[in-house]
Design a protein around this motif. Structure first.
Motif, PDB file in Angstrom:
ATOM      1  N   GLY A   1     -12.696  11.364  37.458  1.00 39.59           N
ATOM      2  CA  GLY A   1     -12.572  10.215  38.334  1.00 39.59           C
ATOM      3  C   GLY A   1     -12.135   8.989  37.557  1.00 39.59           C
ATOM      4  O   GLY A   1     -12.035   9.007  36.330  1.00 39.59           O
ATOM      5  N   PHE A   2     -11.853   7.911  38.284  1.00 35.29           N
ATOM      6  CA  PHE A   2     -11.485   6.637  37.672  1.00 35.29           C
ATOM      7  C   PHE A   2     -11.611   5.542  38.718  1.00 35.29           C
ATOM      8  O   PHE A   2     -11.840   5.818  39.914  1.00 35.29           O
ATOM      9  N   THR A   3     -11.467   4.317  38.274  1.00 37.21           N
ATOM     10  CA  THR A   3     -11.442   3.166  39.174  1.00 37.21           C
ATOM     11  C   THR A   3     -10.000   2.728  39.359  1.00 37.21           C
ATOM     12  O   THR A   3      -9.273   2.563  38.380  1.00 37.21           O
ATOM     13  N   MET A   4      -9.590   2.562  40.589  1.00 34.60           N
ATOM     14  CA  MET A   4      -8.219   2.160  40.912  1.00 34.60           C
ATOM     15  C   MET A   4      -8.246   0.801  41.589  1.00 34.60           C
ATOM     16  O   MET A   4      -8.988   0.587  42.555  1.00 34.60           O
ATOM     17  N   ALA A   5      -7.442  -0.129  41.082  1.00 38.69           N
ATOM     18  CA  ALA A   5      -7.345  -1.475  41.654  1.00 38.69           C
ATOM     19  C   ALA A   5      -5.890  -1.778  41.980  1.00 38.69           C
ATOM     20  O   ALA A   5      -4.991  -1.463  41.203  1.00 38.69           O
ATOM     21  N   PHE A   6      -5.642  -2.387  43.140  1.00 43.98           N
ATOM     22  CA  PHE A   6      -4.284  -2.776  43.506  1.00 43.98           C
ATOM     23  C   PHE A   6      -4.322  -3.949  44.480  1.00 43.98           C
ATOM     24  O   PHE A   6      -5.312  -4.167  45.185  1.00 43.98           O
ATOM     25  N   GLY A   7      -3.242  -4.715  44.461  1.00 38.72           N
ATOM     26  CA  GLY A   7      -3.093  -5.820  45.384  1.00 38.72           C
ATOM     27  C   GLY A   7      -2.209  -5.427  46.552  1.00 38.72           C
ATOM     28  O   GLY A   7      -1.441  -4.472  46.473  1.00 38.72           O
ATOM     29  N   VAL A   8      -2.304  -6.199  47.626  1.00 39.83           N
ATOM     30  CA  VAL A   8      -1.523  -5.936  48.836  1.00 39.83           C
ATOM     31  C   VAL A   8      -0.714  -7.170  49.189  1.00 39.83           C
ATOM     32  O   VAL A   8      -1.222  -8.298  49.160  1.00 39.83           O
ATOM     33  N   THR A   9       0.568  -6.970  49.477  1.00 40.47           N
ATOM     34  CA  THR A   9       1.433  -8.031  49.963  1.00 40.47           C
ATOM     35  C   THR A   9       1.877  -7.684  51.377  1.00 40.47           C
ATOM     36  O   THR A   9       1.767  -6.532  51.809  1.00 40.47           O
ATOM     37  N   GLY A  10       2.380  -8.674  52.096  1.00 39.47           N
ATOM     38  CA  GLY A  10       2.771  -8.410  53.477  1.00 39.47           C
ATOM     39  C   GLY A  10       3.796  -9.391  53.995  1.00 39.47           C
ATOM     40  O   GLY A  10       4.048 -10.434  53.394  1.00 39.47           O
ATOM     41  N   GLU A  11       4.386  -9.034  55.124  1.00 43.16           N
ATOM     42  CA  GLU A  11       5.364  -9.872  55.798  1.00 43.16           C
ATOM     43  C   GLU A  11       4.963  -9.999  57.261  1.00 43.16           C
ATOM     44  O   GLU A  11       4.596  -9.011  57.903  1.00 43.16           O
ATOM     45  N   THR A  12       5.057 -11.226  57.767  1.00 38.08           N
ATOM     46  CA  THR A  12       4.730 -11.452  59.167  1.00 38.08           C
ATOM     47  C   THR A  12       5.969 -11.459  60.043  1.00 38.08           C
ATOM     48  O   THR A  12       5.866 -11.399  61.262  1.00 38.08           O
ATOM     49  N   GLY A  13       7.166 -11.573  59.420  1.00 41.99           N
ATOM     50  CA  GLY A  13       8.390 -11.617  60.194  1.00 41.99           C
ATOM     51  C   GLY A  13       8.694 -12.974  60.773  1.00 41.99           C
ATOM     52  O   GLY A  13       9.618 -13.132  61.572  1.00 41.99           O
TER      53      GLY A  13
ATOM     54  N   ILE B   1      -0.258 -12.291  46.773  1.00 40.31           N
ATOM     55  CA  ILE B   1      -1.217 -11.220  46.988  1.00 40.31           C
ATOM     56  C   ILE B   1      -2.141 -11.627  48.128  1.00 40.31           C
ATOM     57  O   ILE B   1      -2.867 -12.619  48.033  1.00 40.31           O
ATOM     58  N   LEU B   2      -2.101 -10.865  49.206  1.00 37.53           N
ATOM     59  CA  LEU B   2      -2.946 -11.167  50.361  1.00 37.53           C
ATOM     60  C   LEU B   2      -4.390 -10.770  50.109  1.00 37.53           C
ATOM     61  O   LEU B   2      -5.315 -11.472  50.529  1.00 37.53           O
ATOM     62  N   ALA B   3      -4.574  -9.639  49.461  1.00 36.45           N
ATOM     63  CA  ALA B   3      -5.920  -9.132  49.207  1.00 36.45           C
ATOM     64  C   ALA B   3      -5.853  -8.164  48.039  1.00 36.45           C
ATOM     65  O   ALA B   3      -4.814  -7.560  47.768  1.00 36.45           O
ATOM     66  N   SER B   4      -6.977  -8.033  47.348  1.00 32.20           N
ATOM     67  CA  SER B   4      -7.088  -7.094  46.227  1.00 32.20           C
ATOM     68  C   SER B   4      -8.233  -6.143  46.495  1.00 32.20           C
ATOM     69  O   SER B   4      -9.279  -6.527  47.041  1.00 32.20           O
ATOM     70  N   PHE B   5      -8.036  -4.890  46.093  1.00 29.38           N
ATOM     71  CA  PHE B   5      -9.026  -3.851  46.370  1.00 29.38           C
ATOM     72  C   PHE B   5      -9.304  -3.047  45.107  1.00 29.38           C
ATOM     73  O   PHE B   5      -8.413  -2.821  44.289  1.00 29.38           O
ATOM     74  N   THR B   6     -10.544  -2.612  44.994  1.00 30.15           N
ATOM     75  CA  THR B   6     -10.959  -1.770  43.875  1.00 30.15           C
ATOM     76  C   THR B   6     -11.760  -0.600  44.430  1.00 30.15           C
ATOM     77  O   THR B   6     -12.758  -0.803  45.128  1.00 30.15           O
ATOM     78  N   PHE B   7     -11.308   0.601  44.126  1.00 31.78           N
ATOM     79  CA  PHE B   7     -11.974   1.809  44.615  1.00 31.78           C
ATOM     80  C   PHE B   7     -12.401   2.680  43.443  1.00 31.78           C
ATOM     81  O   PHE B   7     -11.630   2.875  42.499  1.00 31.78           O
ATOM     82  N   ASP B   8     -13.618   3.187  43.520  1.00 32.67           N
ATOM     83  CA  ASP B   8     -14.100   4.175  42.559  1.00 32.67           C
ATOM     84  C   ASP B   8     -13.867   5.555  43.149  1.00 32.67           C
ATOM     85  O   ASP B   8     -14.436   5.903  44.198  1.00 32.67           O
ATOM     86  N   LEU B   9     -13.018   6.336  42.499  1.00 33.95           N
ATOM     87  CA  LEU B   9     -12.655   7.653  43.008  1.00 33.95           C
ATOM     88  C   LEU B   9     -13.245   8.750  42.124  1.00 33.95           C
ATOM     89  O   LEU B   9     -13.095   8.708  40.898  1.00 33.95           O
ATOM     90  N   ASP B  10     -13.917   9.682  42.741  1.00 38.04           N
ATOM     91  CA  ASP B  10     -14.456  10.848  42.045  1.00 38.04           C
ATOM     92  C   ASP B  10     -13.817  12.089  42.643  1.00 38.04           C
ATOM     93  O   ASP B  10     -13.728  12.217  43.877  1.00 38.04           O
ATOM     94  N   PHE B  11     -13.390  13.008  41.778  1.00 34.53           N
ATOM     95  CA  PHE B  11     -12.695  14.196  42.231  1.00 34.53           C
ATOM     96  C   PHE B  11     -13.585  15.424  42.081  1.00 34.53           C
ATOM     97  O   PHE B  11     -14.237  15.613  41.045  1.00 34.53           O
ATOM     98  N   ASP B  12     -13.598  16.221  43.110  1.00 32.12           N
ATOM     99  CA  ASP B  12     -14.375  17.455  43.095  1.00 32.12           C
ATOM    100  C   ASP B  12     -13.825  18.363  41.997  1.00 32.12           C
ATOM    101  O   ASP B  12     -12.645  18.707  41.998  1.00 32.12           O
ATOM    102  N   PRO B  13     -14.657  18.778  41.039  1.00 31.59           N
ATOM    103  CA  PRO B  13     -14.169  19.635  39.944  1.00 31.59           C
ATOM    104  C   PRO B  13     -13.628  20.978  40.429  1.00 31.59           C
ATOM    105  O   PRO B  13     -12.874  21.640  39.718  1.00 31.59           O
TER     106      PRO B  13
END
Length: 466
Positions: free
Chosen positions: A179-191, A214-226
């Motif tokens: 597993g690992f921690t994944m972080a990413f930002g989100v951008t967007g367009e309203t038109g 960057i509209l929002a930032s997210f961090t997820f802890d992901l664990d993978f089934d062995p």
């Protein structure tokens, strides 16, 4: 609404699932029901009643369980999202999917990690972005903790909110971690942006590099089934053969649920580096597994220009007892063509890769704009002709910030109708690679081709794998 009412609504929702889920999803659900019937056949009625009671309790006491059950129709969306990949489609069809269901909301944007499809060498992360008032939402390239030594392919950008997006992590010589921690930002367009029109720029013009908001930032802890991350098989092959006067050895074939890796070594006395293979796998039922067309198709040797590991779609779920590798051709880079000289002032080249033509070389600002053309291998199928690194006569190294591929030659400035028609005619059946040499004052340059020629085997090389 009570939990029992939620349960009844859930049953109605599942009963209303369309009978055809566009191919793979349909077969996945059908097999799930078939397997369930087989497992329940012969079970005492009392046990069935106990199972039903336990299910009712789970729905009433644990909302996440009810939510997971309600997500069954999303399999259709997942099947559509992986339609470009026969291997991932087979994984979905065979229930080889790990549900995640992690969701976070920040600044009015909700990110949900829906599923992962993982094996020993690849991670495919499927997620959605939603937010009111946005015409499109995009995920920036993720960062990982701890750092992951892998290639990362990003999600589709500027997609409608709610679209199932996906990141791919390809581990070359390493294995997928637990597993690992994944972080990413989100951008967007309203038109609704109504700014002034952007000025017309030359390819050589350096655009102002503005970081997206960057509209929002997210961090997820992901664990993978062995159970998933352990899946994979390395098959020793050690088969040496001759192709186009060169000696190659298929050392191993690695079979994973998401892809196959064919590992190849060239003999030290070869006169060319191996840059590509035309090949496929076939099982005893004559089912064919072709090269990867979207995603990582090959990885290279860090110490030479050669490619050393080539990717195929996977027979993992085909239950194949025997596999045979068929090699029908190769793409080479002759060792004496690792660099080629181009006379920019006179528009000539000493040598060029097979089928490649120097279309034009013109001064533009403080540099050069160099265009090459090559035949399309398939309609709208382009391949890179030159690397991003180039040299001057003294051997000093330069690097391009970008390159462009077009179906027609790039035209800078005004042009007559006759010249425009001539440019369009030049593009029929060919594509164009435009190389901007910024701040390059010299009249000659040394470019690095990605290949020099191709060759087809007079008789396909056939290698038993298992």
């Amino acid at each position: 609404m009570t939990r029992n009412e939620e349960y009844q609504a859930l049953l109605q929702e599942l009963e209303a699932t369309p009978p055809a889920l566009d191919g793979t999803a349909e077969r996945a659900l059908r097999r799930r029901r078939r397997d369930r019937r087989l497992r329940l056949f012969g079970v005492p009625a009392g046990s069935l009643a106990a199972c039903f009671a336990a299910f009712v309790l789970l729905v009433n006491l644990f909302p996440p369980f009810a939510r997971a059950c309600g997500n069954v129709p999303v399999l259709r969306e997942l099947a559509q999202a992986v339609a470009w990949s026969p291997s991932l489609s087979a994984a979905v069809e065979n229930d080889y999917v790990q549900p995640i269901g992690q969701s976070q909301t920040a600044n009015g944007v909700t990110a949900t990690i829906e599923y992962v499809i993982v094996d020993q060498k690849q991670v495919h992360i499927f997620f959605t972005l939603e937010g009111e008032g946005y015409e499109s939402l995009s995920a920036e390239m993720p960062e990982f903790t701890p750092r992951q030594h892998c290639s990362v392919l990003g999600a589709d950008f500027r997609q409608e909110p709610g679209t199932l997006l996906h990141f791919t992590l390809d581990y070359q010589d390493n294995d997928v971690p637990e597993g690992f921690t994944m972080a990413f930002g989100v951008t967007g367009e309203t038109g609704t942006e109504n700014g002034p029109a952007a000025p017309t720029l030359s390819i050589l013009d350096e655009p102002e590099r503005e970081e997206p908001d960057i509209l929002a930032s997210f961090t997820f802890d992901l664990d993978f089934d062995p159970t998933y991350t352990a899946q994979g098989e390395i098959v020793p092959v050690d088969s040496t053969f001759q192709l186009d006067g060169q000696t190659l050895t298929v050392t191993t074939v690695e079979v994973y649920p998401t892809h196959v890796r064919v590992n190849v070594e060239g003999a030290p006395d070869n006169t060319a580096w191996l840059e590509g293979l035309d090949f496929y796998l076939e099982n005893e039922d004559r089912e064919r597994f072709d090269t990867i067309t979207s995603g990582v198709s090959a990885t290279g040797d860090p110490d030479t220009p050669a490619m050393k590991s080539f990717r195929l779609e996977s027979p993992y779920f085909a239950d194949s007892a025997h596999l045979t590798l068929h090699i029908t051709g190769a793409k080479w880079l002759d060792k004496d063509m690792e660099r080629i000289r181009v006379d920019l002032a006179n528009g000539t080249a000493d040598r060029l890769p097979e089928g490649v033509e120097l279309y034009s070389a013109q001064r533009s600002g403080n540099g050069w704009l160099v265009q090459f053309s090559a035949p399309e291998e398939e309609e709208m199928h382009f391949h890179q002709l030159f690397s991003m690194t180039y040299y001057d006569a003294e051997g000093s190294e330069y690097s391009m910030d970008s390159r462009s591929t077009m179906t027609e030659p790039y035209i800078e400035g005004p042009i007559s109708d006759e010249a425009f028609d001539a440019h369009r005619a030049a593009g029929e059946g060919r594509f164009f690679e435009i190389l901007p040499l910024e701040n390059y004052p010299y009249d000659e340059v040394w470019l690095c081709p990605t290949f020099s020629r191709t060759a087809q085997a007079e008789v396909p090389v056939t290698i038993p794998v298992k």
